[in-house]
Design a protein around this motif. Structure first.
Motif, PDB file in Angstrom:
ATOM      1  N   LEU A   1       0.976  -1.009   0.029  1.00 33.70           N
ATOM      2  CA  LEU A   1       0.101  -0.076   0.050  1.00 33.70           C
ATOM      3  C   LEU A   1       1.079   1.229   0.135  1.00 33.70           C
ATOM      4  N   HIS A   2       0.739   2.101  -1.084  1.00 27.29           N
ATOM      5  CA  HIS A   2       1.649   3.235  -1.221  1.00 27.29           C
ATOM      6  C   HIS A   2       0.913   4.587  -1.079  1.00 27.29           C
TER       7      HIS A   2
ATOM      8  N   ASN B   1       2.826  -2.138   4.801  1.00 30.42           N
ATOM      9  CA  ASN B   1       2.739  -3.363   4.558  1.00 30.42           C
ATOM     10  C   ASN B   1       1.326  -3.917   4.293  1.00 30.42           C
ATOM     11  N   TRP B   2       1.260  -4.606   3.183  1.00 30.59           N
ATOM     12  CA  TRP B   2      -0.171  -4.800   2.941  1.00 30.59           C
ATOM     13  C   TRP B   2      -0.784  -5.835   3.739  1.00 30.59           C
ATOM     14  N   ALA B   3      -0.070  -6.685   4.698  1.00 34.60           N
ATOM     15  CA  ALA B   3      -0.420  -7.811   5.673  1.00 34.60           C
ATOM     16  C   ALA B   3      -0.529  -7.181   6.880  1.00 34.60           C
TER      17      ALA B   3
ATOM     18  N   ILE C   1       1.645 -12.749  -4.750  1.00 29.59           N
ATOM     19  CA  ILE C   1       2.810 -12.468  -5.456  1.00 29.59           C
ATOM     20  C   ILE C   1       3.320 -10.889  -4.976  1.00 29.59           C
ATOM     21  N   VAL C   2       4.231 -10.602  -4.115  1.00 30.88           N
ATOM     22  CA  VAL C   2       4.424  -9.147  -3.696  1.00 30.88           C
ATOM     23  C   VAL C   2       6.188  -8.917  -3.780  1.00 30.88           C
TER      24      VAL C   2
ATOM     25  N   ASP D   1       7.762  -4.108  -1.409  1.00 27.20           N
ATOM     26  CA  ASP D   1       6.544  -4.169  -0.637  1.00 27.20           C
ATOM     27  C   ASP D   1       6.488  -4.820   0.532  1.00 27.20           C
ATOM     28  N   GLN D   2       7.328  -6.029   0.425  1.00 27.27           N
ATOM     29  CA  GLN D   2       7.397  -6.798   1.646  1.00 27.27           C
ATOM     30  C   GLN D   2       8.188  -5.990   2.727  1.00 27.27           C
TER      31      GLN D   2
END
Length: 180
Positions: free
Chosen positions: A62-63, A148-150, A162-163, A167-168
């Motif tokens: 997420l940016h 972080n998306w998670a 797939i990341v 981004d991780q």
């Protein structure tokens, strides 16, 4: 009216559905009309346009761009289908840290208007899905920050996305010091 505007649960963020004209020849979708956006007090001049082609299962983001590089985004899926996810990072907002998601595809031209102060990301639901992004400001990726998306309060509908390594490595939402 060329568009229908629907307020989301996050103040300032809208789902927008354009009028679609279709007949035996195909389909026509007007994605933007400056006057209609201006009449609603929304950003109506965009200076940066790009698109992303994504494999099925790819999560990007997420940016966000911190001041002085903040920007407003208008996103739409022009091929395939994607799940767009935003997080409110505005500290004084009643929806601070809340998440909103919109499943979008190429069939109806639906768009998501994302104001300054939000982090944005997406999950591609089909191979070769294409996300078109309009931004009110020009910027460089070196200015981009993210969450972080998670780490957000959201159940992504995928087990092993797939990341990118970049981004991780983004900070968890709990460690993000919001500049907004």
């Amino acid at each position: 009216m060329l568009f229908s505007f629907f307020a989301t649960s996050l103040a300032g963020c809208y789902e927008i559905r354009p009028k679609v004209s279709a007949d035996h020849r195909g389909k026509f979708v007007k994605l933007f009309h400056s006057d209609e956006f201006q009449d609603r007090g929304l950003v109506h001049i965009y200076n940066h346009v790009d698109y992303t082609i994504a494999r099925k299962g790819m999560i990007k983001g997420l940016h966000f761009y911190p001041p002085p590089h903040t920007n407003v985004l208008l996103v739409t899926v022009i091929k395939g289908s994607m799940l767009n996810v935003v997080v409110d990072l505005r500290k004084k907002s009643k929806s601070f840290h809340r998440v909103y998601s919109a499943s979008m595809n190429d069939s109806d031209g639906s768009m998501l208007y994302i104001p300054e102060g939000f982090a944005h990301g997406f999950l591609s639901l089909e191979d070769n899905s294409v996300l078109l992004s309009l931004s009110d400001k020009t910027h460089e990726s070196i200015e981009r920050h993210g969450v972080n998306w998670a780490s957000i309060d959201y159940k992504w509908p995928i087990e092993r996305p797939i990341v990118s390594e970049e981004d991780q490595r983004l900070v968890p939402l709990s460690d993000c010091v919001s500049p907004f």
